[in-house]
Design an enzyme around this catalytic site. Sequence first.
Site, short mmCIF file in Angstrom:
data_model
loop_
_atom_site.label_atom_id
_atom_site.label_comp_id
_atom_site.label_asym_id
_atom_site.label_seq_id
_atom_site.Cartn_x
_atom_site.Cartn_y
_atom_site.Cartn_z
N ALA A 17 -48.00 -18.70 14.52
CA ALA A 17 -48.79 -19.05 16.18
C ALA A 17 -47.65 -19.56 16.30
CB ALA A 17 -49.98 -20.70 15.72
N ARG A 41 -52.01 -11.24 10.96
CA ARG A 41 -53.03 -10.37 11.57
C ARG A 41 -52.23 -9.29 11.37
NH1 ARG A 41 -55.90 -11.29 17.25
NH2 ARG A 41 -54.10 -12.38 17.71
N TYR A 62 -55.00 -13.54 5.07
CA TYR A 62 -55.06 -14.61 4.86
C TYR A 62 -55.44 -14.78 3.46
CZ TYR A 62 -54.44 -14.69 10.57
OH TYR A 62 -54.78 -14.49 11.13
N LEU A 78 -54.31 -21.87 13.44
CA LEU A 78 -55.17 -20.33 13.72
C LEU A 78 -56.67 -20.72 15.52
CD1 LEU A 78 -56.84 -19.21 10.71
CD2 LEU A 78 -54.42 -18.25 12.22
N LYS A 101 -56.69 -28.99 15.52
CA LYS A 101 -57.73 -29.53 16.06
C LYS A 101 -58.46 -28.71 16.93
CE LYS A 101 -54.11 -30.55 17.37
NZ LYS A 101 -53.11 -31.34 17.05
N ARG A 169 -57.31 -19.54 24.16
CA ARG A 169 -57.90 -21.05 24.67
C ARG A 169 -59.10 -20.90 25.79
NH1 ARG A 169 -52.12 -23.72 24.85
NH2 ARG A 169 -51.59 -21.85 25.30
N ASP A 181 -58.95 -28.12 23.41
CA ASP A 181 -57.78 -27.90 22.97
C ASP A 181 -57.01 -29.34 23.38
OD1 ASP A 181 -54.98 -26.14 22.57
OD2 ASP A 181 -54.97 -26.65 24.42
#
Length: 353
Positions: A17, A41, A62, A78, A101, A169, A181
């Site tokens: 990320a 991935r 993972y 993630l 979070k 998102r 988010d």
Amino acid sequence: MKEPGREPLRIGVLGAANITGLSLVGPARTTGHRLVAVAARDRARAEAFAEEHDVERVADSYADVLADPEVEVVYNPLANGLHGPWNLAALAAGKHVLTEKPSASNAEEAAEVREAVAKAGTVFMEAFHYLFHPVTRRLHEILESGELGELRRVETTVAIPAPGAADPRWSLPLAGGALMDLGCYSLHAVRMLAPWAGGAPRLVSARGGERSEMGVPPDGVWGRAGAPGVDEWLDAELEFPGGASASARCHMAYDELEMSCRIVGSRGEALAPNFVLPHLDDRLILRTPDGERTERLGTRSSYTYQLEAFAAHIRRDAPLPLDADDALATMTLIDESYRAAGFEPRPRTTLAN
């Protein structure tokens, strides 16, 4: 030989990320902790990430990161819908977990995470990094000092310009939405004022708006008619047992970045213009009958303070203000806000076998 309490953390990273450079890589470099393994991935992405950020090795999946005996801490940045499943998997593997979070897609899943933490006996923390920065610590000190008098009103706003149409998102299956988010910060900052407000806040009302006219992402997976069920903005009103009120606002298609916290007391008020990213604006502005003053609390990254506190807890059992109980309390308030605003709580994501 290093002292046991100073031994670097050995961290495994799930995914590649963009936020990880700011939230983990920089702080780890600053504080001397090791980035042992990363998986994504697409292995090519993981390899590029590892090369750019000096991660020691690339794992195939993972699951391989979790199985690595040298990895003791798992960082999970993630998509929201993958927080819960991979947090549970990391805990089952006996790892400490630092998760972005919220900790899960909904309160039911967050409760499962809490149970898994108790069973694993490892450290679990949501990455509410703002809480460790001197801006927020000073806000709390001022409340404790009584300089502002009795707490009367809190106003938190966390808003950003719209992410691209294909951003996860905006995906309901991946537990997207402004409240997930951004609003998690707004609600959490309000919750953290409970010691000066007679106890935890309760939700009074909430309203929000659904994302629409978003366009179609290249893969066509979502967004053809907007993002049904995904909140573009949400405003929640809360009340503390001591009588103070609060608003927690969030917007994921705003015309500018705003991440402010305003605290009003019976004798004055305090404003943190950017409590979430204080390295961009470290001001704390206070107005009382004695006049106005601005305090500068430093632009060192809140993520660095966070990693130091997390490591100190693991290595030396230093106090840590966040745990799985706190994560569940925040997630419960998120679900309540969604329902009050006419949305459903986010669905949980099931990992493929």
